[in-house]
Design an enzyme around this catalytic site. Sequence first.
Site, PDB file in Angstrom:
ATOM      1  N   PRO A   2       0.823  -1.209   0.000  1.00 43.29           N
ATOM      2  CG  PRO A   2      -0.729  -1.523   1.705  1.00 43.29           C
ATOM      3  CD  PRO A   2       0.573  -2.031   1.189  1.00 43.29           C
ATOM      4  CD  GLU A   3       3.454   2.666  -4.173  1.00 41.62           C
ATOM      5  OE1 GLU A   3       3.656   3.811  -4.616  1.00 41.62           O
ATOM      6  OE2 GLU A   3       3.724   1.637  -4.811  1.00 41.62           O
TER       7      GLU A   3
END
Length: 281
Positions: A2-3
């Site tokens: 996840p960014e």
Amino acid sequence: MPELPEVETVRRQLAQWMVGRRVERVTVTGRRSVRRQPLEEFIARLTNRTVVDVRRWGKFLLIDLDDSEVLVIHLRMSGQLRYEPDPGVEVERHTHVILALGPEPEIVELRFVDPRTFGEMFISEGCDARGVPVELAHLGRDPINEQFTEPDLEQLSRGRRVAIKTLLLDQSKIVGIGNIYGDEICALARVRPTRRAESLTKPQRRRIVAATLEILNEAIEERGSSLKDQRYRDLFGGLGTYQNHHRVYGRAGLACEQCGAQVKRTVIGGRSAHFCPTCQR
DNA sequence: CAAATATCCTGATAGC
DNA sequence: TGCTATCAGGATATTT
């Protein structure tokens, strides 16, 4: 995995239902997920607190509590948060932390699932003037929460011989960009990711700054990227759709949508990097 | 001092 | 089919 866009998607979903709810019980079954402080302390400082806000700094989720303390969550590679309205539903494999949220008697759960156990949670010692937990004071500017301009990038690039992609991924400079969006930003900016940061021209820096904002905002609108293998899912189990818009990431050997040339894959700083050799100079 | 590399860990996948 | 090796990449510690 996840960014910033994925974390922002989860933040918005958490804010929808978590604000105003009270933490009735905290169950920790995976010690590695709470490793910065003693478990008893974590549980004591979280129990009976009411959530007043949900914020994000880079890839960190910040859950503000009613006594001005903050629950900090980082999903790292494989962490997922799940909203579970029915506490009776069986807990899935690799669930390490469960928050039972009231007020009683209508309990709903926030479950932290993390196969690789790189993710973590902790209660912060407090926030600095920017509202950032002191443990995260070393982090750089958030391009969505704060201004990010060409002079900012010029300052960050000065004397830096590293690849521009490495600089974009350096969380002590800019927060929120990871491997996927680093590649996508360079692609939209038409700059080769291997290009040394200090050698960029002003027009290139302008394009990188503009591309950073555009890519991150587009990806947020699409609720992030869910790749085949890395299984990112949002709070309600939904998939992101930005993977359908990737220009280069995961497209090695395929034709560039702009020019038809074959997208190349290389390694920068030990990580895969993708680019179009024709469009990105 | 900056930059490169090792580390944590599981699951998906490739290759035999 | 079933085994082993490799890769995925976030942040941080350690080495160069």
